[in-house]
Design a protein around this motif. Sequence first.
Motif, short mmCIF file in Angstrom:
data_model
loop_
_atom_site.label_atom_id
_atom_site.label_comp_id
_atom_site.label_asym_id
_atom_site.label_seq_id
_atom_site.Cartn_x
_atom_site.Cartn_y
_atom_site.Cartn_z
N GLN A 368 0.83 -1.21 0.00
CA GLN A 368 0.00 0.00 0.00
C GLN A 368 0.87 1.26 0.00
O GLN A 368 0.61 2.21 -0.76
CB GLN A 368 -0.91 -0.01 1.23
N GLU A 372 1.10 4.10 -2.90
CA GLU A 372 0.82 5.51 -2.61
C GLU A 372 1.97 6.40 -3.06
O GLU A 372 1.75 7.50 -3.58
CB GLU A 372 0.55 5.68 -1.11
N PRO A 377 -3.36 3.34 -7.04
CA PRO A 377 -4.22 2.72 -6.02
C PRO A 377 -3.70 1.36 -5.58
O PRO A 377 -3.09 0.62 -6.37
CB PRO A 377 -5.56 2.59 -6.75
N THR A 379 -4.77 -2.21 -4.82
CA THR A 379 -5.94 -2.99 -5.25
C THR A 379 -6.13 -4.26 -4.44
O THR A 379 -6.98 -5.08 -4.77
CB THR A 379 -5.81 -3.36 -6.74
N THR A 399 -11.47 3.94 -5.00
CA THR A 399 -10.63 4.65 -5.97
C THR A 399 -11.43 4.91 -7.24
O THR A 399 -12.63 4.61 -7.32
CB THR A 399 -9.36 3.82 -6.27
N GLN A 404 -11.75 0.64 -9.40
CA GLN A 404 -12.69 0.26 -8.36
C GLN A 404 -13.48 -0.98 -8.77
O GLN A 404 -13.69 -1.91 -7.98
CB GLN A 404 -13.65 1.43 -8.07
#
Length: 488
Positions: A368, A372, A377, A379, A399, A404
């Motif tokens: 993560q 960032e 994103p 996932t 996101t 998404q």
Amino acid sequence: MRSHTVRSHPVRSHPVRSRPVRLTTLLVVGAVALAGCAQGRGGGEAAAEASYDSGAEVDGPLEVLGFGLNDEVAEVRAARAEEELSGVDVQLVEGGLDPQRFLTAVASGDAPDLIYTTRAQVGSFASRGAIAPLTRCIEGEDIDMSAYVQTAVDQVTLDGDVYAIPEFNVVQVLAANPQLLEQAGVTTAQVDGSDWEGVLTATDALATAAGPDAIGYDSKLPDFFPLWARSNGAGLLSEDGRTAQLDDPKAVEALELAVEVLERQGGFGDVSALRDASDFFGADNQFAAGTLGAFPIEQWYINVLNDVSPDAPVTFDTFKDRQGQTIAFAGGGSWAVPTGSSNPEAACRYAKTMTEVDSWMAAAEARQQAREEEGKPFTGLLTGNTEADAAIRELVADTDEPWQSGIEATYEANDNTFALPANPADAEFTEAWQDAVNRVLNGQETPAESLARAQEEAQAALDSAWETWDASGGEPSVQPAPSASADR
């Protein structure tokens, strides 16, 4: 039609013992040390005498074969395992696992201490006496198998005994180019597998819209034949792993459909050539280049697309059966302890640590953070551990589209998986159905003829393997490695 030995996905090479790595320093160590650590009690003696206790200290050398430090998810968990096993000299041998070389090493008394292998190979390894049942390991180390994804556990459970600790889950989702769908007048529902007439209509329309140097719809044969068969209600193997069901009329019908998709686009040779010419992992991939309408694909490809072509036109959904229900064919890796392991206690502790919730959370947080920092994103991860999956899902923030939808499709697919049960002829059974599909793709036989032949071959292999297994009482002696064609 050109003749092919077919694989629709990139295939990893499987070097064995190419480069041993000391985990703390990642420095290459000498071959002499490697050879030394493969010695010891061996031949199943150490595994038979092992005493597992989650509170006990473990020490000594631990040679780990088949696992690579390819990304932060692997690195973080491996570092945590090394910290947990601080008294153990962990040596990772880079590269994937070569089944034949591994079986040869076991037969010659030179087995590694721990292997990382696909779950589809566990039954064959167990039936050849190459890996040990983990009943005492699981009990002694307090490994809660109920926390693992059940289909993954089923894949590593032979005749009631667990032979490996699962990790990662690979599932399939649908990926499509929305611009080509609109241009062709095709809806996502026509390419998600639920409507076979719709699939054929969409194939024609997308092929026209995409042009002669593109694939309208890719059914992903031969690898995804089990998915198409299941979408039509056919299981290729009975639940007890003893009876092949490759000639099920529903399986034949599924193969006919998936092949016709390719035939309508010039046949497998033409489609395969376009696959091979594509920049699958690069910025000029088929979606970025506008050379693919839609296909079912493993969920990790969502990350690939987001990483290399975040602005490419793509949309995601789940793949569905003919009743409109989400389905996915589960696969993944696992940790197994060879019968000749000289340090089974440390091997069991290592496998436990690599797959426990805290390790997965540390790895997910590292992934993560890395995403960032790249402005991309996170996932999620599919771990094979349901508790870890649920906790990691909480880390995944909403996101933008299409990512998404990709995240939601991934987790929905992970909740609706099926898998082939473990059996002592895993390798031969897989070879039988893959050869059957290849013969059809090469124009050598019809789907009915080829699957009927595969049925006989697979059932003969199952009958022989189960007879040997049953006669051994589930404790087979170590067997020589099979011929090159038996494991692939």
